[in-house]
Design a protein around this motif. Structure first.
Motif, PDB file in Angstrom:
ATOM      1  N   ALA A 109      31.224  43.386  49.220  1.00  0.00           N
ATOM      2  CA  ALA A 109      32.489  44.110  48.822  1.00  0.00           C
ATOM      3  C   ALA A 109      33.922  43.167  48.527  1.00  0.00           C
ATOM      4  O   ALA A 109      34.680  43.066  47.874  1.00  0.00           O
ATOM      5  CB  ALA A 109      32.795  45.102  49.876  1.00  0.00           C
ATOM      6  N   PHE A 110      33.565  41.933  49.428  1.00  0.00           N
ATOM      7  CA  PHE A 110      34.654  41.191  49.489  1.00  0.00           C
ATOM      8  C   PHE A 110      34.579  40.288  48.192  1.00  0.00           C
ATOM      9  O   PHE A 110      35.366  40.099  47.300  1.00  0.00           O
ATOM     10  CB  PHE A 110      34.479  39.968  50.318  1.00  0.00           C
ATOM     11  N   VAL A 111      33.410  39.995  47.536  1.00  0.00           N
ATOM     12  CA  VAL A 111      32.975  39.188  46.227  1.00  0.00           C
ATOM     13  C   VAL A 111      33.741  40.285  45.288  1.00  0.00           C
ATOM     14  O   VAL A 111      34.164  39.890  44.353  1.00  0.00           O
ATOM     15  CB  VAL A 111      31.443  39.058  46.045  1.00  0.00           C
ATOM     16  N   LEU A 112      33.338  41.456  45.295  1.00  0.00           N
ATOM     17  CA  LEU A 112      34.131  42.645  44.400  1.00  0.00           C
ATOM     18  C   LEU A 112      35.503  42.557  44.356  1.00  0.00           C
ATOM     19  O   LEU A 112      36.055  42.528  43.355  1.00  0.00           O
ATOM     20  CB  LEU A 112      33.395  43.923  44.728  1.00  0.00           C
ATOM     21  N   LEU A 113      36.128  42.343  45.546  1.00  0.00           N
ATOM     22  CA  LEU A 113      37.682  42.562  45.615  1.00  0.00           C
ATOM     23  C   LEU A 113      38.105  41.127  45.095  1.00  0.00           C
ATOM     24  O   LEU A 113      39.113  41.083  44.197  1.00  0.00           O
ATOM     25  CB  LEU A 113      37.934  42.393  47.117  1.00  0.00           C
ATOM     26  N   VAL A 114      37.545  40.021  45.272  1.00  0.00           N
ATOM     27  CA  VAL A 114      37.954  38.776  44.437  1.00  0.00           C
ATOM     28  C   VAL A 114      37.831  38.671  43.198  1.00  0.00           C
ATOM     29  O   VAL A 114      38.738  38.307  42.470  1.00  0.00           O
ATOM     30  CB  VAL A 114      37.228  37.345  45.378  1.00  0.00           C
ATOM     31  N   ALA A 115      36.810  39.349  42.665  1.00  0.00           N
ATOM     32  CA  ALA A 115      36.458  39.808  41.231  1.00  0.00           C
ATOM     33  C   ALA A 115      37.809  40.413  40.613  1.00  0.00           C
ATOM     34  O   ALA A 115      38.272  40.227  39.308  1.00  0.00           O
ATOM     35  CB  ALA A 115      35.197  40.325  40.915  1.00  0.00           C
ATOM     36  N   ARG A 116      38.075  41.501  41.282  1.00  0.00           N
ATOM     37  CA  ARG A 116      39.062  42.224  40.819  1.00  0.00           C
ATOM     38  C   ARG A 116      40.478  41.477  40.874  1.00  0.00           C
ATOM     39  O   ARG A 116      40.964  41.684  39.703  1.00  0.00           O
ATOM     40  CB  ARG A 116      39.224  43.802  41.568  1.00  0.00           C
ATOM     41  N   LEU A 117      40.772  40.865  41.758  1.00  0.00           N
ATOM     42  CA  LEU A 117      41.912  39.979  41.847  1.00  0.00           C
ATOM     43  C   LEU A 117      42.018  39.224  40.536  1.00  0.00           C
ATOM     44  O   LEU A 117      43.096  38.939  39.924  1.00  0.00           O
ATOM     45  CB  LEU A 117      42.039  39.250  43.086  1.00  0.00           C
ATOM     46  N   LEU A 118      41.109  38.281  40.162  1.00  0.00           N
ATOM     47  CA  LEU A 118      40.993  37.608  39.149  1.00  0.00           C
ATOM     48  C   LEU A 118      40.992  38.358  37.877  1.00  0.00           C
ATOM     49  O   LEU A 118      41.798  37.877  36.830  1.00  0.00           O
ATOM     50  CB  LEU A 118      39.530  36.919  39.483  1.00  0.00           C
ATOM     51  N   GLN A 119      40.475  39.418  37.758  1.00  0.00           N
ATOM     52  CA  GLN A 119      40.503  40.438  36.598  1.00  0.00           C
ATOM     53  C   GLN A 119      41.974  41.031  36.361  1.00  0.00           C
ATOM     54  O   GLN A 119      42.540  40.785  35.269  1.00  0.00           O
ATOM     55  CB  GLN A 119      39.475  41.437  36.658  1.00  0.00           C
ATOM     56  N   GLY A 120      42.652  41.320  37.359  1.00  0.00           N
ATOM     57  CA  GLY A 120      44.134  41.622  37.640  1.00  0.00           C
ATOM     58  C   GLY A 120      44.989  40.556  36.984  1.00  0.00           C
ATOM     59  O   GLY A 120      45.898  40.683  36.142  1.00  0.00           O
ATOM     60  N   LEU A 121      44.799  39.178  37.387  1.00  0.00           N
ATOM     61  CA  LEU A 121      45.510  38.232  36.993  1.00  0.00           C
ATOM     62  C   LEU A 121      45.306  38.112  35.779  1.00  0.00           C
ATOM     63  O   LEU A 121      46.232  37.780  34.767  1.00  0.00           O
ATOM     64  CB  LEU A 121      45.134  36.982  37.827  1.00  0.00           C
ATOM     65  N   SER A 122      44.005  38.160  35.205  1.00  0.00           N
ATOM     66  CA  SER A 122      43.598  37.703  33.806  1.00  0.00           C
ATOM     67  C   SER A 122      44.248  38.790  32.558  1.00  0.00           C
ATOM     68  O   SER A 122      44.861  38.751  31.672  1.00  0.00           O
ATOM     69  CB  SER A 122      42.022  37.821  33.589  1.00  0.00           C
TER      70      SER A 122
END
Length: 436
Positions: A109-122
């Protein structure tokens, strides 16, 4: 237009397709992977946790708008576009390889959260970077047409994501999709981003940016943006009505037809799929029209149509009894929305001087999108749960009415020289004076 112009349009806008593909497949495949990252026993809680991580992406969009808008103004449009696609690829890879709860506990879930943070930035930076590049890289008489491909590519991302979902659902068992099949679209997204990265590494910087003589220390700063605050607030106001209407008739339409009109999920999905294809085809036509008659007529047409037709269209959609009636109403709504989507990118870019253009588009747009576009579905469901579903239609119409006031009083931007655009604070001449 020559081959080079078409290449610039493709490279400048293609990232949006991958961006929106990734954005779409996360939401649409959440029901398959929610159980993989959270304890079993409560499917609703699993979906809520997954949706919470999805919402994080919207909150990160203004941050991405600020960071990547700054990069676009200080390092160049090419640098910003390359960085957005790098973040995009990284986020897709992380989701594709994220360990399940059974393997790593809440680590997945933490990896998923990091991925969404990066996706939001992008996502927060991609829109402005591509809007700025497409506008600056085009001849003045083609800016509306070229920038319209931004929404062609955004819509194409949703269409491809929807198409892949249909294929996987028909070729894989439900258990296989829950087990590993949900990872496939993220692998596809990562590969697509890698291709876009290669193309953007070889793209040329825009001449407008290279010839800009702005003081380097002032490029892309919040201080410089504040000097153009009227333009920034204008971007928020003109985005407000358009983004609510866009999300209503694209991402929310399928759920509305299924949950409120009572159509089957297959019929509702087919209506959205068909309507989006027609919608994408309309964008260049409207963009070309704006190059001939101006941006304001199209924006005003959208706002008038959305203000006065939203309630009737949504009411009739709620009582649609089949594919053709629903499709006809959906197309009418999307034709109206085209007045905004086809040209909003270039209108925003045309408001700002070169040294602050990327940040000037990125941050206000991301704020408006997070406040109005990203919350559209939640507002709709809130009205539905409160027993006053028609209230959402009035909300959409009201947002369009606010934007109508802005469109009616803003200055035409079609003929502005991008190399000489000056805002009120910078030169004593305003881009926002009422059109005569």
């Amino acid at each position: 237009m020559g081959r080079q112009h078409w290449k610039k349009i493709w490279v400048g806008s293609a990232g949006n397709m991958v961006e929106w593909f990734d954005w779409f497949v996360y939401a649409s495949f959440a029901t398959y992977f929610a159980g993989a990252f959270f304890p079993s026993g409560n499917p609703t809680a699993q979906l809520m946790n997954t949706a919470g991580i999805f919402a994080v992406g919207f909150f990160m969009r203004p941050v991405g708008g600020w960071l990547l808008g700054r990069v676009g103004d200080r390092k160049g449009r090419k640098a910003a576009l390359t960085l957005t696609v790098t973040l995009m690829s990284a986020s897709a890879v992380l989701i594709a390889v994220a360990p399940t709860y059974a393997v790593a506990g809440y680590g997945g879930a933490f990896v998923l959260l990091v991925a969404r943070l990066l996706q939001g930035l992008s996502v927060g930076g991609e829109y402005a970077a591509s809007a700025t590049y497409l506008t600056e890289a085009s001849a003045p008489e083609n800016r509306g047409f070229a920038s319209s491909f931004q929404y062609v590519s955004m819509t194409a991302g949703q269409i491809v994501g929807l198409g892949l979902q249909i294929i996987l659902q028909r070729t894989m068992s439900d258990s296989a999709l829950h087990s590993y099949g949900w990872r496939i679209p993220f692998v596809v997204g990562a590969l697509g981003a890698a291709v876009i990265f290669y193309l953007r590494r070889n793209m040329l910087e825009t001449e407008v940016y290279e010839e800009d003589d702005s003081h380097a220390g002032e490029r892309g700063t919040l201080r410089a943006l504040w000097q153009h605050k009227r333009e920034a607030f204008l971007v928020i106001a003109l985005t407000m009505g358009g983004t609510v209407a866009y999300y209503t008739y694209t991402t929310y339409l399928t759920k509305y037809l299924s949950n409120s009109a009572g159509l089957s999920k297959q019929t509702a999905t087919l209506v959205s799929f068909t309507a989006l294809i027609v919608f994408a085809a309309l964008q260049p036509l409207a963009g070309r029209l704006s190059d001939r008659i101006g941006r304001r007529p199209l924006l005003i047409t959208f706002a008038v149509g959305s203000t006065f037709l939203t309630v009737p269209i949504m009411t009739l959609l709620r009582h649609a009894d089949g594919y053709w009636s629903a499709l006809g109403l959906a197309l009418l709504a999307l034709i109206v929305v085209t007045g905004y989507t086809s040209i909003n990118a270039c209108v925003k870019a045309e408001l700002f001087p070169t040294g602050i253009r990327a940040l000037g588009v990125a941050l206000p747009y991301a704020i408006a999108n997070a406040l109005f576009g990203g919350t559209a579905e939640y507002v709709a469901l809130w009205f539905k749960n409160a027993g006053i579903e028609s209230g959402f239609s009035w909300y959409v119409a009201g947002c369009a009415a606010v934007s109508l006031v802005v469109y009616a009083t803003m200055r035409e931007t079609k003929d502005l020289d991008l190399a000489r655009v000056k805002a009120a604070a910078g030169s004593g001449e305003s881009n926002l004076t009422t059109a005569s």
